[in-house]
Structures are given as structure tokens and as C-alpha cells.
Design a protein around this motif. Structure first.
Motif, PDB file in Angstrom:
ATOM      1  N   SER A   8      41.285  37.842  31.223  1.00 22.62           N
ATOM      2  CA  SER A   8      42.569  38.589  32.154  1.00 22.62           C
ATOM      3  C   SER A   8      43.050  37.055  32.848  1.00 22.62           C
ATOM      4  O   SER A   8      42.305  36.278  32.971  1.00 22.62           O
ATOM      5  CB  SER A   8      41.545  39.217  33.514  1.00 22.62           C
ATOM      6  OG  SER A   8      42.043  39.334  34.142  1.00 22.62           O
ATOM      7  N   VAL A  92      40.899  40.928  43.641  1.00 15.27           N
ATOM      8  CA  VAL A  92      41.488  42.516  43.153  1.00 15.27           C
ATOM      9  C   VAL A  92      41.235  43.112  44.537  1.00 15.27           C
ATOM     10  O   VAL A  92      42.422  43.946  43.901  1.00 15.27           O
ATOM     11  CB  VAL A  92      40.112  42.715  42.189  1.00 15.27           C
ATOM     12  CG1 VAL A  92      40.083  44.102  41.948  1.00 15.27           C
ATOM     13  CG2 VAL A  92      40.345  41.965  40.337  1.00 15.27           C
ATOM     14  N   LEU A 144      35.728  46.637  37.327  1.00 18.57           N
ATOM     15  CA  LEU A 144      37.124  46.362  38.112  1.00 18.57           C
ATOM     16  C   LEU A 144      37.006  47.908  37.749  1.00 18.57           C
ATOM     17  O   LEU A 144      37.914  48.919  38.127  1.00 18.57           O
ATOM     18  CB  LEU A 144      37.715  45.558  36.737  1.00 18.57           C
ATOM     19  CG  LEU A 144      39.140  46.141  37.177  1.00 18.57           C
ATOM     20  CD1 LEU A 144      39.932  45.797  38.056  1.00 18.57           C
ATOM     21  CD2 LEU A 144      40.470  45.994  36.095  1.00 18.57           C
ATOM     22  N   ALA A 168      45.229  43.202  37.477  1.00 20.59           N
ATOM     23  CA  ALA A 168      43.935  42.422  37.090  1.00 20.59           C
ATOM     24  C   ALA A 168      44.280  41.602  35.660  1.00 20.59           C
ATOM     25  O   ALA A 168      44.511  40.870  35.406  1.00 20.59           O
ATOM     26  CB  ALA A 168      43.286  43.195  36.238  1.00 20.59           C
TER      27      ALA A 168
END
Length: 223
Positions: A8, A92, A144, A168
Motif C-alpha cells: 500500500s 485512512v 481497513l 488506501a
């Protein structure tokens, strides 16, 4: 299906997190459309930033406690460029504009799924890894996924998985797979009764308030 995890962008993102973008947007006051009203106590405005910091820290501690036995270097190459877990959570939440009630729900889902996740992680250590194990072994991706699931359950309007992928910095295929795996782990038990949610909110609020005052806290208080 993805058989290997991509890295990520948030893992190596250089945080620009600051106090002015730090707060949650207004919280929802209903757990789900059409469900009984659940009043969400908002953090005092005078101590809002400290409250949000403490809530992020609580999320990080829960993730660390569940995945504490996992050798994370099997999933991510550890380097100086990998951001701390708390920074990952902060970014996030900021990018997704997550509401307070959605985050509470996501954290509840992590607690609800914790026994199955821990059991699965223990089985992974004693046998060969399947491709799904890579997702379950990654606390960041499961956090997530819990956030994606909670957002869809709590909010009347929410992001598509393609938007979560951009948030993300992951391929949308990985978001799809992580969501499905998390739903299987939690056995699709997304509904939270009003009394249960109110009790959960009270325990979490008390825990976070104590952290803002630098009082001793214990994650067992949330169980």
C-alpha cells in the motif's frame, strides 16, 4: 484472486497529518437507517484533538494486541520508510472522512472477530500458508476491511470499493478480497443491538476519556 499482496502507498506515505485536519466530521446519530436511534456522545470540542488521538491510539493497540504474534516481515518488507501503524490509521481516517460512529462500529467488529482471527493465526503458525492467510495475517488490511464493512452498514451513502482502493493506495481487487475474508471471519454478523452498542459506546468512551487524562487503561476493559 490476488495471490500476493501489493504494498500500500500508505505504508510508505510521508504523513502530512496536522491538527487542523485532525478531527472527525460530524458523527452519525443512527447505527443504521431505519434502526432504533443510538445517541453518539460527541467528544468535547475543547478536548477534541486529544480525544481523537486517544481513539486512534486505542485502535492501534487493539490491532497490535490481536496480531502481536504475527511475523509482519513476512507480509511487508520492514524499512525506515514504512509508516507507524498509528500514522496509517490516521491517514485512512482522514482520507476517508470516517465518522466517529463508523469507527466505533469498525472497532466493535474487530473485537467481535478477534477470537476467530487469533485462532486462525495460531493455525497458520503450524501449517502451510494459503493465499487467504496473507490477508488475515495483515492487521492493517483487516482494519481497513472492518472500516469498509462498518461504513457500508452504518452510512446511508458510502464509498465504492474503488474509492477505498484509492484511499488506501491498494488495487481494488485486494479491497474486495479483504472485505470478503473479513465478512467470512465475522460470519456476516454485522447487526449490533441497541443495548449492546450503547454498552460498547460507554466502555469505549470511558477508555478514551481516561487516555486523554493520562489515566491507566487496559484493553480488557473493552472486552
Amino acid at each position: 484472486m490476488p495471490h500476493s499482496l501489493s504494498e500500500s502507498q500508505l505504508y510508505t506515505y510521508k504523513s502530512t497529518w496536522d491538527n487542523e485536519t485532525h478531527a472527525f466530521p460530524p458523527a452519525s446519530t443512527h447505527l443504521v437507517s431505519g434502526a432504533p436511534s443510538v445517541t453518539v456522545e460527541r467528544p468535547p470540542s475543547s478536548n477534541r484533538l486529544a480525544y481523537v488521538d486517544a481513539l486512534v491510539d486505542a485502535n492501534a493497540l487493539v490491532i497490535e494486541s490481536i496480531w502481536k504474534t504475527v511475523q509482519n516481515n513476512n507480509m511487508i518488507t520492514r524499512s525506515a520508510s514504512v509508516v507507524p501503524l498509528r500514522t496509517f490509521i490516521q491517514e485512512v481516517l482522514k482520507r476517508s472522512k470516517t465518522t466517529y460512529s463508523t469507527l466505533q462500529t469498525a472497532l466493535f467488529y474487530l473485537f467481535r472477530s478477534r477470537p476467530e482471527i487469533v485462532s486462525h493465526l495460531q493455525r497458520i503458525q503450524s501449517c502451510n500458508h494459503g493465499w487467504e492467510d496473507a490477508y488475515i495475517s495483515c492487521g492493517r488490511r483487516m482494519f481497513l476491511a472492518s472500516l469498509v464493512v462498518a461504513s457500508k452498514f452504518v452510512q446511508d451513502k458510502t464509498y465504492r470499493n474503488s474509492a477505498w482502493a484509492k484511499i488506501a493506495g491498494l488495487p481494488v481487487a485486494e479491497i474486495n478480497v479483504a472485505e470478503r475474508i473479513f465478512l467470512n471471519i465475522i460470519d456476516y454478523r454485522l447487526y449490533i443491538s441497541q443495548p449492546t452498542f450503547e454498552q460498547w459506546h460507554h466502555l469505549l468512551h470511558r477508555h478514551v476519556e481516561a487516555k486523554t487524562r493520562n489515566l491507566p487503561t487496559n484493553l480488557n476493559d473493552l472486552s
